[in-house]
Design an enzyme around this catalytic site. Structure first.
Site, short mmCIF file in Angstrom:
data_model
loop_
_atom_site.label_atom_id
_atom_site.label_comp_id
_atom_site.label_asym_id
_atom_site.label_seq_id
_atom_site.Cartn_x
_atom_site.Cartn_y
_atom_site.Cartn_z
N GLU A 153 0.84 -1.20 0.00
CA GLU A 153 0.00 0.00 0.00
C GLU A 153 0.87 1.26 0.00
O GLU A 153 1.85 1.34 0.74
CB GLU A 153 -0.89 0.05 1.25
CG GLU A 153 -1.71 1.33 1.33
CD GLU A 153 -2.38 1.57 2.67
OE1 GLU A 153 -3.36 0.89 2.97
OE2 GLU A 153 -1.90 2.45 3.42
N PHE A 154 0.53 2.23 -0.84
CA PHE A 154 1.21 3.53 -0.86
C PHE A 154 0.17 4.62 -0.68
O PHE A 154 -1.00 4.42 -0.98
CB PHE A 154 1.92 3.75 -2.21
CG PHE A 154 3.00 2.74 -2.48
CD1 PHE A 154 4.27 2.91 -1.96
CD2 PHE A 154 2.74 1.61 -3.24
CE1 PHE A 154 5.28 1.97 -2.20
CE2 PHE A 154 3.74 0.67 -3.48
CZ PHE A 154 5.00 0.85 -2.96
N GLY B 112 -14.76 4.89 4.83
CA GLY B 112 -14.00 6.07 5.24
C GLY B 112 -14.55 6.61 6.54
O GLY B 112 -15.56 6.12 7.06
N ASP B 113 -13.86 7.59 7.08
CA ASP B 113 -14.32 8.23 8.32
C ASP B 113 -14.68 9.67 8.02
O ASP B 113 -13.90 10.39 7.41
CB ASP B 113 -13.22 8.17 9.39
CG ASP B 113 -12.98 6.74 9.83
OD1 ASP B 113 -13.98 6.05 10.12
OD2 ASP B 113 -11.82 6.31 9.82
N TRP C 281 -6.91 6.73 -0.56
CA TRP C 281 -7.83 7.80 -0.98
C TRP C 281 -8.24 8.56 0.28
O TRP C 281 -8.67 7.95 1.26
CB TRP C 281 -9.06 7.13 -1.63
CG TRP C 281 -10.20 8.00 -2.00
CD1 TRP C 281 -11.23 8.39 -1.20
CD2 TRP C 281 -10.46 8.55 -3.29
NE1 TRP C 281 -12.11 9.15 -1.91
CE2 TRP C 281 -11.67 9.27 -3.21
CE3 TRP C 281 -9.80 8.51 -4.52
CZ2 TRP C 281 -12.23 9.94 -4.29
CZ3 TRP C 281 -10.36 9.17 -5.60
CH2 TRP C 281 -11.55 9.87 -5.48
P1 FAD Z 1 -17.84 -0.39 6.86
O1 FAD Z 1 -17.65 -1.78 6.37
O2 FAD Z 1 -18.99 0.36 6.31
O3 FAD Z 1 -17.93 -0.47 8.43
C1 FAD Z 1 -17.86 0.69 9.22
C2 FAD Z 1 -18.53 0.47 10.58
O4 FAD Z 1 -19.93 0.38 10.42
C3 FAD Z 1 -18.12 -0.82 11.29
O5 FAD Z 1 -18.12 -0.54 12.67
C4 FAD Z 1 -19.21 -1.79 10.94
O6 FAD Z 1 -19.37 -2.78 11.94
C5 FAD Z 1 -20.41 -0.87 10.86
N1 FAD Z 1 -21.41 -1.30 9.86
C6 FAD Z 1 -21.14 -1.72 8.60
N2 FAD Z 1 -22.30 -1.98 7.95
C7 FAD Z 1 -23.30 -1.72 8.83
C8 FAD Z 1 -24.72 -1.77 8.77
N3 FAD Z 1 -25.34 -2.19 7.68
N4 FAD Z 1 -25.42 -1.40 9.86
C9 FAD Z 1 -24.81 -0.98 10.98
N5 FAD Z 1 -23.46 -0.92 11.11
C10 FAD Z 1 -22.72 -1.27 10.04
N6 FAD Z 1 -9.76 5.23 5.07
C11 FAD Z 1 -9.62 6.24 4.18
O7 FAD Z 1 -10.12 7.33 4.41
N7 FAD Z 1 -8.90 6.06 3.02
C12 FAD Z 1 -8.34 4.89 2.70
O8 FAD Z 1 -7.70 4.78 1.65
C13 FAD Z 1 -8.47 3.80 3.60
N8 FAD Z 1 -7.93 2.58 3.35
C14 FAD Z 1 -8.12 1.55 4.21
C15 FAD Z 1 -7.59 0.29 3.90
C16 FAD Z 1 -7.78 -0.77 4.76
C17 FAD Z 1 -7.23 -2.12 4.39
C18 FAD Z 1 -8.47 -0.59 5.99
C19 FAD Z 1 -8.63 -1.72 6.96
C20 FAD Z 1 -8.98 0.65 6.32
C21 FAD Z 1 -8.82 1.72 5.43
N9 FAD Z 1 -9.36 2.99 5.71
C22 FAD Z 1 -9.22 4.02 4.81
C23 FAD Z 1 -10.04 3.25 6.99
C24 FAD Z 1 -11.56 2.96 6.89
O9 FAD Z 1 -12.15 3.81 5.96
C25 FAD Z 1 -12.16 3.17 8.26
O10 FAD Z 1 -11.69 2.18 9.14
C26 FAD Z 1 -13.67 3.26 8.34
O11 FAD Z 1 -14.03 3.62 9.66
C27 FAD Z 1 -14.40 1.96 8.03
O12 FAD Z 1 -14.40 1.67 6.72
P2 FAD Z 1 -15.04 0.28 6.20
O13 FAD Z 1 -14.95 0.30 4.75
O14 FAD Z 1 -14.47 -0.85 6.94
O15 FAD Z 1 -16.57 0.53 6.65
#
Ligand code: FAD
Length: 657
Positions: A18-19, A109-110, A50
């Site tokens: 990852e970069f 994302g957050d 991203w």
């Molecule tokens: P989700 O899968 O949507 O989950 C988020 C939260 O919501 C979890 O607590 C889950 O339990 C809960 N949830 C999911 N679906 C539901 C539902 N239907 N009902 C109720 N609760 C639900 N962030 C960035 O900004 N840019 C990046 O490039 C980036 N790359 C990443 C790469 C990896 C490998 C990882 C592990 C994280 C990365 N992140 C990145 C951080 C990530 O965006 C955050 O951790 C974010 O909080 C969660 O993203 P997610 O896609 O896992 O979300």
């Protein structure tokens, strides 16, 4: 091109990388060089992060497209959907499609801490969770994109501020939802507790899929400080058996920390590979845009070292079998010109000139190094050859030009690194933002209504009674204690200090306060301070004073949220403020304050005032105050050049005359 297909086609263990998109143009140019060298590690794919809300959209798309078109390694672009218009998602996917990118990591994302995003998004946005993005991509593009998703072996941290504990079982339901929606592969959050990952893998295989590619996310340990910070940000626990391998006396010796870190990662990989009987065969590295530790891990790991040992017969050959020819015959600037370290302090003017030249030419450099093969564009090194497996050895050992290029920025020193470094910038590469939850922000900084309240927040941070300000949750470094009283006085006077360092002259690299880098070195620092000041105070008091002393004594950069910029240095200038001299090694410069990085940071620093302001309802006193500061304050960075006069910067600033 699809990661899922490539995964099943490869039998022996492999890696992926990852970069993040660098903040500066020269950082990007140097990252392309670095990515090119790292193709010697034969990664199955590389990913590009991203910034949530699209904050890095253009940089991410540019880097991912260039890498896809030139490196001959499949690229996976991260894409987040929170706080993002559908039009941005559509545009990003179309541009990926046009650039030949066929793999997307679909994430939620957050959101910025001030946004009540869950409520505001629920009605009009199709994207609330990552699963919505997975569904959207699959419905709109069919099988054009191979889609990956994130997983959390220790549980996702959401709700922690409200007292909910991380629980992998809670997230498993939603991970299953993402896989059912069509996710093709899964990459985990970084972790150091192998037992937690193995327990998660068992759950994953039992409840989600027997054969879906699952990549454990691993972050090499590049420095003790960064190791802790990354683990904290990712909510990854560090088992006591790992912590105890870093006793206090070695924590500031970066080389020793890194080498213990390499051993830890090798053991982790071995354990995972053996105990999953090879079910886990792909290891995903969060590189932080650094290469040396990863090259060492790969070349020393019994699971991965076949990457180095195999296929030596390939060396020097173009894998496509195609003829390699340059796009243009313009002479290529020697790579040394971009990234050489100063061998002596006196040499900085010459090197600065070279760097300035390099900076202007960096776009040309990227283009010149692309080559045409029968299969299209590929990225080339300065000799016109693709990296060989031998390159890996040079990188991992730090030998020769490749080794030096790989290691020139290996002592990352927080945000004030070297903006030419690909690794300069955010630790997670997800863009600038306040890295605490809304509740935690309110708990830490309350509801400021006056400038006095803001001064109190900064002063409490300096006194150690609060452990973060919106711009930094690193805590104070030990050296700040040496100038703590001066900094507190400055804040009382309305200079809201963000970053600083005291001067030091020929201090031992093992020093408990200033120490970094290899043993038996000598360290030097110029004092600097960076702070927010009311524009009027800057224009009528501080700037005239600095102009009176002149730039040989004090140099400055200043700018505000409108994008203004002023300096008493020449255009494109820089100042090395931390450097070290070590036995049998070129001088190492870890901290350079320069115009390009100042401007990038100025914009980010002011965006954090805005983000903080949005925590409070519009037109409430706190919201008005924070918007006024955003509008009326300047960010000023001052470097004191006479590092032997350790008190002069602070005396000048506190002198009322
Ligand atoms: P989700 O899968 O949507 O989950 C988020 C939260 O919501 C979890 O607590 C889950 O339990 C809960 N949830 C999911 N679906 C539901 C539902 N239907 N009902 C109720 N609760 C639900 N962030 C960035 O900004 N840019 C990046 O490039 C980036 N790359 C990443 C790469 C990896 C490998 C990882 C592990 C994280 C990365 N992140 C990145 C951080 C990530 O965006 C955050 O951790 C974010 O909080 C969660 O993203 P997610 O896609 O896992 O979300």
């Amino acid at each position: 091109m699809s990661i899922r297909d490539l995964y099943h086609a490869r039998a022996s263990p492999f890696i992926s990388l990852e970069f993040f998109p660098p903040k500066t143009e020269l950082g990007t140019s140097n990252l392309m060089e670095r990515m090119h060298r790292m193709t010697a590690l034969d990664p199955l794919f590389i990913t590009v992060t991203w910034g949530a809300g699209g904050t890095t959209a253009e940089k991410t798309l540019a880097l991912a497209s260039l890498a896809q078109q030139t490196l001959n390694i499949p690229v996976c672009m991260h894409l987040t959907c929170t706080n993002t218009d559908k039009s941005i998602i559509d545009d990003a996917l179309d541009r990926c499609h046009n650039a030949g990118i066929r793999n997307i990591l679909a994430l939620r994302g957050d959101p910025p801490i001030g946004e009540d995003w869950l409520d505001s998004q629920s009605n009009d946005s199709p994207f609330k969770y990552a699963v919505d993005l997975v569904r959207y991509i699959k419905q709109s593009y069919g099988d054009t994109f191979c889609v990956g998703v994130a997983a959390y072996p220790e549980g996702h941290c959401e709700g922690e501020a409200e007292g909910h504990e991380q629980d992998p079982l809670k997230d498993l339901v939603y991970l299953k939802e993402k896989v059912d929606a069509g996710a093709d592969f899964v990459i985990t959050q970084l972790f150091y507790d192998v037992e937690k990952f193995l327990a998660f893998e068992t759950l994953f295989r039992e409840q989600i899929s027997q054969d879906l590619p699952l990549f454990p996310g691993l972050m090499p340990i590049n420095s003790y400080l960064l190791f802790h910070r990354a683990a904290k940000l990712s909510h990854a626990s560090i088992p006591p058996t790992i912590l105890s391998r870093f006793p206090p006396e070695i924590q500031s010796d970066d080389n020793t920390v890194k080498s213990i870190g390499v051993d830890i990662l090798i053991e982790l990989i071995q354990e995972i590979y053996q105990r999953t009987s090879g079910r886990i065969k792909g290891f995903h590295f969060y590189t932080l845009n650094l290469e040396k530790a990863i090259a060492q891990i790969v070349s020393q790991s019994s699971v991965l070292s076949h990457i180095v040992n195999e296929s030596s017969e390939e060396e020097g050959e173009d894998e496509t079998g195609g003829e390699i020819r340059s796009i243009e015959n313009i002479p290529i600037e020697d790579a040394d010109g971009d990234i050489v370290l100063d061998d002596s302090n006196e040499d900085t003017v010459a090197n600065r000139k070279r760097r300035r030249h390099s900076s202007l030419d960096s776009a040309k450099l990227i283009f010149n190094r692309a080559i045409v093969t029968e299969k299209g564009l590929r990225y080339n090194n300065e000799n016109g050859s693709m990296p060989s497996k031998k390159a890996l050895i040079s990188i991992s050992k730090g030998h020769g030009t490749l080794g030096r290029d790989a290691t020139w920025d290996e002592f990352p020193n927080g945000r004030f690194g070297d903006s030419r470094s690909p690794a300069y910038g955010e630790i997670d590469g997800y863009g600038p933002s306040i890295k605490v939850s809304k509740n935690r922000a309110l708990e830490l900084w309350g509801t400021p209504k006056t400038i006095g309240d803001l001064k109190d927040i900064f002063i409490k941070y300096l006194e150690g009674s609060t452990d973060a300000i919106p711009w930094s949750d690193l805590g104070l470094s030990a050296e700040t204690a040496l100038i703590q009283e001066e900094l507190i006085q400055l804040n009382y006077r309305g200079y809201l200090t963000l970053a600083s360092q005291p001067a030091t002259n020929a201090t031992l690299s093992s020093d408990k306060i200033f120490g970094w880098g290899p043993a038996k070195g000598r360290l030097y620092q110029k004092a600097f301070v960076e702070m927010f000041i009311h524009r009027q105070q800057w224009e009528t008091t501080l700037k005239p004073k600095l102009d009176h002393y002149g730039r040989r004594k004090f140099s400055y950069y200043a700018g505000d949220s409108s994008g203004s910029f002023e300096t008493n240095l020449d255009p494109h200038s820089s100042s090395v403020v931390t450097w070290g001299v070590f036995p049998n090694s070129p001088v190492k410069q870890t901290t350079i304050i320069e115009e390009e990085s100042f401007k990038a940071w100025r914009d980010e620093a002011f965006s954090i005032w805005s983000e903080w302001g949005k925590l409070f309802p519009r037109n409430t006193p706190a919201n008005i105050l924070l918007r006024q500061v955003h509008r009326d304050y300047c960010l000023v960075s001052i470097v004191h050049h006479d590092f032997k006069e350790t008190d002069e910067l602070w005396e000048m600033l506190l002198d009322q005359a």
